[in-house]
Design a protein around this motif. Structure first.
Motif, PDB file in Angstrom:
ATOM      1  N   GLU A 107       0.848  -1.196   0.000  1.00  0.00           N
ATOM      2  CA  GLU A 107       0.000   0.000   0.000  1.00  0.00           C
ATOM      3  C   GLU A 107       0.879   1.240   0.000  1.00  0.00           C
ATOM      4  O   GLU A 107       1.921   1.255   0.651  1.00  0.00           O
ATOM      5  N   ARG A 108       0.414   2.281  -0.674  1.00  0.00           N
ATOM      6  CA  ARG A 108       1.117   3.563  -0.532  1.00  0.00           C
ATOM      7  C   ARG A 108       0.780   4.149   0.823  1.00  0.00           C
ATOM      8  O   ARG A 108      -0.334   4.012   1.312  1.00  0.00           O
ATOM      9  N   TRP A 109       1.746   4.803   1.453  1.00  0.00           N
ATOM     10  CA  TRP A 109       1.531   5.331   2.805  1.00  0.00           C
ATOM     11  C   TRP A 109       2.430   6.547   3.012  1.00  0.00           C
ATOM     12  O   TRP A 109       3.613   6.508   2.657  1.00  0.00           O
ATOM     13  N   VAL A 110       1.854   7.611   3.559  1.00  0.00           N
ATOM     14  CA  VAL A 110       2.632   8.833   3.795  1.00  0.00           C
ATOM     15  C   VAL A 110       2.514   9.207   5.258  1.00  0.00           C
ATOM     16  O   VAL A 110       1.412   9.366   5.786  1.00  0.00           O
ATOM     17  N   ARG A 111       3.648   9.332   5.898  1.00  0.00           N
ATOM     18  CA  ARG A 111       3.637   9.770   7.293  1.00  0.00           C
ATOM     19  C   ARG A 111       4.476  11.039   7.441  1.00  0.00           C
ATOM     20  O   ARG A 111       5.413  11.272   6.686  1.00  0.00           O
ATOM     21  N   ALA A 112       4.088  11.819   8.438  1.00  0.00           N
ATOM     22  CA  ALA A 112       4.872  13.003   8.760  1.00  0.00           C
ATOM     23  C   ALA A 112       5.644  12.716  10.028  1.00  0.00           C
ATOM     24  O   ALA A 112       5.131  12.058  10.933  1.00  0.00           O
ATOM     25  N   MET A 113       6.876  13.180  10.092  1.00  0.00           N
ATOM     26  CA  MET A 113       7.692  13.035  11.301  1.00  0.00           C
ATOM     27  C   MET A 113       8.138  14.436  11.690  1.00  0.00           C
ATOM     28  O   MET A 113       8.958  15.057  11.014  1.00  0.00           O
ATOM     29  N   MET A 114       7.535  14.927  12.791  1.00  0.00           N
ATOM     30  CA  MET A 114       7.818  16.309  13.207  1.00  0.00           C
ATOM     31  C   MET A 114       7.920  16.384  14.720  1.00  0.00           C
ATOM     32  O   MET A 114       7.351  15.561  15.437  1.00  0.00           O
ATOM     33  N   VAL A 115       8.620  17.412  15.203  1.00  0.00           N
ATOM     34  CA  VAL A 115       8.700  17.663  16.635  1.00  0.00           C
ATOM     35  C   VAL A 115       8.160  19.073  16.890  1.00  0.00           C
ATOM     36  O   VAL A 115       8.395  19.992  16.108  1.00  0.00           O
ATOM     37  N   THR A 116       7.422  19.214  17.992  1.00  0.00           N
ATOM     38  CA  THR A 116       6.901  20.532  18.362  1.00  0.00           C
ATOM     39  C   THR A 116       7.120  20.738  19.854  1.00  0.00           C
ATOM     40  O   THR A 116       7.261  19.772  20.614  1.00  0.00           O
ATOM     41  N   THR A 117       7.161  22.012  20.262  1.00  0.00           N
ATOM     42  CA  THR A 117       7.401  22.329  21.681  1.00  0.00           C
ATOM     43  C   THR A 117       6.083  22.542  22.422  1.00  0.00           C
ATOM     44  O   THR A 117       5.009  22.575  21.811  1.00  0.00           O
ATOM     45  N   LEU A 118       6.159  22.773  23.705  1.00  0.00           N
ATOM     46  CA  LEU A 118       4.958  23.031  24.511  1.00  0.00           C
ATOM     47  C   LEU A 118       4.243  24.302  24.046  1.00  0.00           C
ATOM     48  O   LEU A 118       3.038  24.439  24.236  1.00  0.00           O
ATOM     49  N   ASP A 119       4.995  25.233  23.440  1.00  0.00           N
ATOM     50  CA  ASP A 119       4.368  26.455  22.929  1.00  0.00           C
ATOM     51  C   ASP A 119       4.207  26.424  21.413  1.00  0.00           C
ATOM     52  O   ASP A 119       4.070  27.465  20.767  1.00  0.00           O
ATOM     53  N   GLY A 120       4.232  25.224  20.812  1.00  0.00           N
ATOM     54  CA  GLY A 120       3.884  25.084  19.395  1.00  0.00           C
ATOM     55  C   GLY A 120       4.963  25.523  18.426  1.00  0.00           C
ATOM     56  O   GLY A 120       4.669  25.787  17.256  1.00  0.00           O
TER      57      GLY A 120
END
Ligand SMILES: NC(=O)c1ccc[n+]([C@@H]2O[C@H](COP(=O)([O-])OP(=O)(O)OC[C@H]3O[C@@H](n4cnc5c(N)ncnc54)[C@H](OP(=O)(O)O)[C@@H]3O)[C@@H](O)[C@H]2O)c1
Length: 261
Positions: free
Chosen positions: A34-47
């Protein structure tokens, strides 16, 4: 890292102990065929999407990096926007050297290394940097019609020079997320992790092409001066929680589009 929430069988098997690197890899497996797209991101407590130095590394942690690396290890392609490539100074994408993951890649018919794919309108890219000259696989550069002719000619010259760059010129002004993903699938790259940045990620969500969002909540405030403003979405797009890992006081959250639950 410990699992706080996840599939019952994995929760039972890992209750009260650290998950192993192999278990982390399993928790981020890709759907076969299957085709599959994921995002890998980091965010802080204040966005914030970047620290005061404009880099995501300063808001990351060892636990976040472990997930980042697990997601990459079995991906076919790592997709980034030109802004992220320039800001983060991406290095060459090497062959996966961890024996377990390398074996899984071979068994699943994957190339030895993920392919780096860069979306750029301007084609103002560091063409002579090792990321282009020394990656294990050809780097795919996806562009639209907005670059001026000189930038386009320079890109074509680099692509033609030694075959290390696969330049994909799409006929639209902006690169459509769907068209970019179709181009990757045509190259035998169905499992794509988008490592950002926020603008490219937003385009994927706008076209409803994001299947999974792997978002680390980092236990820091950083201020949002270095976080780029994006075009914005017309409406919110909801995701459903699949699992939560914790380590270094952060939360590594895996969210799925509801249709895929
Ligand atoms: N927190 C995290 O996990 C994370 C992850 C990645 C990046 N970041 C941070 O985010 C910041 C960069 O953010 P950003 O939003 O500028 O990143 P970005 O999305 O990587 O870059 C935007 C650029 O990518 C290209 N682009 C994106 N979508 C496009 C499309 N549909 N068509 C044509 N070109 C497209 C354009 O490049 P050209 O300018 O070349 O035309 C555009 O200027 C940096 O500070 C970086 O450190 C954080």
């Amino acid at each position: 890292m410990r699992l706080l929430h996840g599939p019952d069988e994995v929760m039972t098997a890992t209750a009260g102990r650290e998950v192993t690197p192999e278990e982390v890899l399993d928790l981020y497996s890709w759907p076969a065929g299957e085709r599959w797209v994921r995002a890998m991101m980091v965010t802080t407590l204040d966005g914030a999407a970047a620290g005061p130095d404009g880099l995501s590394g300063t808001i990351s942690s060892a636990a976040d990096q472990e997930v980042f690396s697990a997601v990459r290890r079995l991906a076919d392609a790592v997709l980034v926007g030109g802004g992220t490539l320039r800001a983060e100074g991406y290095g060459p994408m090497p062959a996966v050297d961890d024996e377990h993951a390398a074996r899984l890649r071979r068994e699943r018919g994957k190339r030895p290394a993920p392919v780096l794919a860069v979306v750029s309108g301007s084609l103002d890219l560091p063409w002579d940097d090792p990321v282009f000259t020394d990656s294990a696989e050809r780097v795919v550069v996806l562009t639209g019609t907005s670059a001026d002719e000189a930038a386009r000619e320079r890109a074509r010259a680099h692509a033609g020079r030694d075959g290390r760059i696969d330049l994909v010129e799409l006929g639209t002004e902006r690169v459509g997320a769907g068209a970019a993903l179709d181009a990757l699938a045509e190259r035998g790259l169905p499992h794509v992790v988008c490592e950002g940045g926020p603008s490219l990620l937003e385009d994927l969500v706008r076209e409803d092409r994001l299947d999974e969002a792997d978002i680390t909540l980092s236990p820091v405030f950083a201020g949002t001066a270095q976080t780029p403003r994006t075009r914005g979405l017309e409406q919110v797009a909801g995701f459903a929680l699949a699992h939560v890992l914790t380590g270094d006081d952060g939360l590594m959250n895996r969210y799925l589009r509801p249709a895929h639950r």
